[in-house]
Write an enzyme that holds these catalytic residues in place. Structure first.
Site, mmCIF file in Angstrom:
data_model
loop_
_atom_site.group_PDB
_atom_site.id
_atom_site.type_symbol
_atom_site.label_atom_id
_atom_site.label_comp_id
_atom_site.label_asym_id
_atom_site.label_seq_id
_atom_site.Cartn_x
_atom_site.Cartn_y
_atom_site.Cartn_z
ATOM 1 N N ASP A 259 -0.381 5.828 20.267
ATOM 2 C CA ASP A 259 -0.639 5.928 18.829
ATOM 3 C C ASP A 259 0.332 5.004 18.088
ATOM 4 O O ASP A 259 1.534 4.970 18.401
ATOM 5 C CB ASP A 259 -0.456 7.372 18.363
ATOM 6 C CG ASP A 259 -0.851 7.556 16.910
ATOM 7 O OD1 ASP A 259 -2.048 7.762 16.659
ATOM 8 O OD2 ASP A 259 0.040 7.484 16.034
ATOM 9 N N HIS B 120 -6.291 -3.272 4.397
ATOM 10 C CA HIS B 120 -6.969 -3.020 5.678
ATOM 11 C C HIS B 120 -7.123 -4.275 6.520
ATOM 12 O O HIS B 120 -7.201 -4.191 7.753
ATOM 13 C CB HIS B 120 -8.337 -2.380 5.414
ATOM 14 C CG HIS B 120 -8.248 -0.960 4.949
ATOM 15 N ND1 HIS B 120 -8.065 0.091 5.806
ATOM 16 C CD2 HIS B 120 -8.287 -0.422 3.701
ATOM 17 C CE1 HIS B 120 -8.011 1.234 5.128
ATOM 18 N NE2 HIS B 120 -8.148 0.943 3.846
ATOM 19 N N GLU C 50 -6.041 4.489 14.910
ATOM 20 C CA GLU C 50 -4.939 3.793 15.570
ATOM 21 C C GLU C 50 -4.577 4.425 16.907
ATOM 22 O O GLU C 50 -3.470 4.250 17.414
ATOM 23 C CB GLU C 50 -3.706 3.792 14.655
ATOM 24 C CG GLU C 50 -3.091 5.163 14.402
ATOM 25 C CD GLU C 50 -3.718 5.911 13.235
ATOM 26 O OE1 GLU C 50 -3.068 6.815 12.695
ATOM 27 O OE2 GLU C 50 -4.863 5.583 12.858
ATOM 28 N N ASP D 285 -6.160 -4.295 10.345
ATOM 29 C CA ASP D 285 -7.026 -4.710 11.446
ATOM 30 C C ASP D 285 -6.326 -5.713 12.361
ATOM 31 O O ASP D 285 -6.497 -5.688 13.584
ATOM 32 C CB ASP D 285 -8.318 -5.323 10.900
ATOM 33 C CG ASP D 285 -9.222 -4.283 10.247
ATOM 34 O OD1 ASP D 285 -8.964 -3.081 10.419
ATOM 35 O OD2 ASP D 285 -10.168 -4.700 9.543
ATOM 36 N N ASN E 101 -1.813 -0.021 6.111
ATOM 37 C CA ASN E 101 -3.003 -0.182 5.286
ATOM 38 C C ASN E 101 -2.684 -0.014 3.807
ATOM 39 O O ASN E 101 -3.187 -0.755 2.950
ATOM 40 C CB ASN E 101 -4.075 0.830 5.713
ATOM 41 C CG ASN E 101 -4.736 0.451 7.031
ATOM 42 O OD1 ASN E 101 -4.847 -0.727 7.367
ATOM 43 N ND2 ASN E 101 -5.161 1.451 7.785
#
Length: 337
Positions: A205, A218, A248, A222, A213
């Site tokens: 994680d 975003h 994630e 990404d 973000n």
């Protein structure tokens, strides 16, 4: 196709022939056609797996051509007519639609001489003239072309289906497998684990990813996800399973004879990601669980292993994140300061 040909051959035996060139020989060939066609049809009903096995493809191709040949010659001998020569299209369509691509080309090469043999034999039986080879050529060209066209569209459909299958099982952002493909791929991986190796499931994680973000947007988030996926590929073995299960969170399935090399690779991946400029200083928490080598492994073990790996991941987060925790271990393995 085999069943239909067998039924037609049986019906032909029941139809009276006013002046047959050779009634007994024609009946014998029709009986052979019926027995072959209905026999293959019965086999497909009793054991459908036989038709889906490539081991029998060559046999079915040979039997299909045999039925086409015996039915055409049987008609010429029984009735003195030549309509059954067009049945030569059936083996070609069968090869194009159901057999391997290699056998399609074998059938395409085999069809013209078989048709030539059929037409020549029929010309001897019913006396249709010396230029039998022209009729054989006129019959063979459309039969072969039709089969090749069917084979082309079949290959295109199979390629498209394979591409769609890959898309369904692939995460479009990272290119890793997705949750949908996890169980199917895990079953295949479990089936080829070398003896004595232990399968390890690692849940990973990205720490505080939501802040990336919120702060950068975003698009940058990404990029961080793609960066981590690339790091995982760099540290995974060729047969490892890498999955983005959502957001994630990632799953890494691998197999080793010992636990230490697995932990070393996970730690190396975590350190490589944290040091990567595209990672935006995002660290990684991980939970690891190993399946005992003494117990047989199957796809049914995946949910249990995922649950344990998830519990180990939460233990790593509770310990302050940016660490690897082994399920059942005494304490997390912390990232060096």
């Amino acid at each position: 196709m085999f069943g239909g040909g067998g039924v037609l051959a049986l019906l032909a035996l029941l139809v009276p022939a006013p002046s047959p060139p050779n009634l007994a020989a024609g009946q014998a060939l029709f009986a052979l056609t019926a027995a072959t066609g209905l026999g293959v049809a019965a086999l497909s009903i009793r054991r459908p797996g036989a038709l889906r096995s490539e081991r029998f493809d060559t046999l079915f191709m040979v039997l299909g051509n045999l039925c086409a040949l015996t039915s055409a010659l049987g008609e010429a001998l029984h009735f003195g007519t030549t309509y059954s020569e067009h049945v030569a299209l059936w083996p070609m369509v069968f090869a194009a639609g159901f057999l391997g691509r290699r056998l399609l080309w074998v059938q395409a090469v085999l069809t013209p001489p078989l048709l030539a043999l059929t037409v020549y034999a029929r010309s001897l039986i019913v006396g249709t003239g010396e230029r039998w080879w022209i009729e054989a050529l006129v019959l063979a060209v459309p039969v072969v072309v039709t089969g090749l066209i069917i084979g082309f569209f079949r290959a295109a459909a199979e390629d498209e289906a394979e591409e769609l299958t890959q898309q369904v099982g692939t995460d479009p952002l990272t290119g890793l497998a997705n949750r949908r493909a996890l169980h199917a791929e895990f079953g295949r991986l479990a089936a080829r684990v070398p003896p004595g190796h232990r399968v390890a499931v690692i849940m990973l994680d990205l720490d505080h990813f939501k802040q990336v973000n919120d702060r950068y947007g975003h698009r940058v988030g990404d990029e961080v996800l793609r960066c981590f996926a690339a790091v995982l590929r760099d540290h995974a073995q060729p047969h490892d399973l890498l999955v983005r299960v959502g957001g994630e969170e990632f799953v890494w399935v691998t197999a080793e004879a010992a636990l230490d090399p697995v932990m070393a690779r996970v730690e190396a991946a975590r350190a490589a990601h944290a040091a990567h400029p595209d990672a935006r200083a995002v660290t990684v928490s991980a939970g690891l669980v190993c399946h005992e080598a003494s117990e047989p492994l199957s796809a049914g073990h995946l949910d249990d292993l995922l649950g344990r790996a998830d519990a180990a991941l939460y233990a790593a987060k509770a310990a302050g994140r940016n660490c690897l925790h082994l399920y059942g271990g005494p304490r997390p393995v912390l990232e060096p300061a």
